[in-house]
Every structure is written in C-alpha cells, then in structure tokens.
Scaffold this motif. Structure first.
Motif, short mmCIF file in Angstrom:
data_model
loop_
_atom_site.label_atom_id
_atom_site.label_comp_id
_atom_site.label_asym_id
_atom_site.label_seq_id
_atom_site.Cartn_x
_atom_site.Cartn_y
_atom_site.Cartn_z
N TRP A 64 0.85 -1.18 0.00
CA TRP A 64 0.00 0.00 0.00
C TRP A 64 0.88 1.22 0.00
CZ3 TRP A 64 -0.87 -4.34 2.82
CH2 TRP A 64 -2.08 -5.00 2.61
N THR A 73 -4.12 1.04 -2.68
CA THR A 73 -3.74 -0.37 -2.80
C THR A 73 -2.83 -0.54 -4.01
OG1 THR A 73 -5.84 -1.05 -1.84
CG2 THR A 73 -4.60 -2.73 -3.08
N LEU A 76 -2.41 -6.84 -3.78
CA LEU A 76 -3.01 -7.76 -2.80
C LEU A 76 -2.66 -9.18 -3.22
CD1 LEU A 76 -6.57 -6.19 -2.44
CD2 LEU A 76 -4.68 -6.08 -0.81
N SER A 121 -7.15 2.42 -5.73
CA SER A 121 -6.13 1.46 -6.14
C SER A 121 -5.17 2.15 -7.10
CB SER A 121 -6.76 0.24 -6.83
OG SER A 121 -7.36 0.64 -8.05
#
Length: 153
Positions: A64, A73, A76, A121
C-alpha cells in the motif's frame, strides 16, 4: 396515372415543410459534435499523478501507499497487482523491517508516479523512488500516518 404507367411527380411544396430549417441542422450538428467530444474526453487515458508517502510491504504480494489523501492499494496477494516497479529504499537504514523478519518486509518513504484506478487502487506505477525516512517524518501531513511496528511480535 399517366399514359406511360407512372405517377406524376408530387409538387415540391409538399416536401418543403418536412425539411428542417438550416439553423436547426446547424444546432443538431453542433450538439452531435459536442457529444462526440465529451465521449472522447471521458474515454481518454487518465493522467499520471505523483503521490508521496509511506510505502508499506508487510508480506509477499501485499503493498500500500499511504499519502495525505488516502491509502492506495498497490498489490493484494492473489488479487490486484499494479503494473510497474516498486520503490527501492535509498539505503538499508531508510527501510523499517518487521521485527524478527529476515525477509525484509516492512515500510519506507517513497514517491511514485502512478495512474490510479477505482476504489483507491493504483493501476500502474510509471516510476518509483525510495526516499529517506526523514522526508516523510518531516511532512506534518504524514507523521501521524507512519505505520507502528512497535507492537509486532
């Protein structure tokens, strides 16, 4: 019908009333052009932004960037992964490792030139540069956002 089996031509006056005035045609053309330009602008590629803050990489594939505006973000594990390079710290002392983690996961200060995506994101990293920890710690908008690893096991 005439003697050769064809209908006589209809008077032009009947169709003259069906033809839109020239001014209406010009307005319609302008409206269509404006809609087309609006569609092109909406479809244009998003502009790159430079975002500076805490780059956090606590575990493999997870990352992050926390800046004064949001938590972005970057990746992930098993899911979203931004395209492009992750920042390298300028020195070993400018990267805070998880205590007892020999793999080097932790956080540091960085500036990234990015294209953002939906829901905070980062879609693409165009360039990434690690910065000294002092740079983020001097920034009053970032000091309260620094991760706290003091309670890690």
């Amino acid at each position: 019908m005439t003697h050769n089996g064809r209908r006589p031509p209809l008077p032009r006056m009947l169709f003259a009333s069906l033809r839109p005035p020239r001014l209406l045609c010009a307005r319609m053309a302008l409206a269509i052009a404006a809609l087309a330009l609006a569609g092109l602008a909406a479809a244009a590629a998003p502009k790159p932004e430079t975002r500076c803050g805490w780059f956090i990489n606590p575990t493999p594939g997870n990352a992050w960037l926390i800046d004064p505006d949001a938590q972005w973000t970057v990746g992930l594990q098993g899911g979203h992964q931004a395209e492009g390079p992750w920042p390298e710290p300028p020195s070993q002392r400018d990267w805070v490792k998880h205590e007892g983690d020999p793999r080097g996961y932790g956080y540091g200060c960085a500036c990234l030139k990015v294209v953002t995506g939906p829901d905070h994101s980062i879609a693409r990293i165009l360039s990434a540069k690690g910065k000294p920890l002092a740079q983020c710690r001097r920034d009053r908008t970032l000091t309260a956002l620094e991760p706290d690893y003091s309670s890690d096991p």
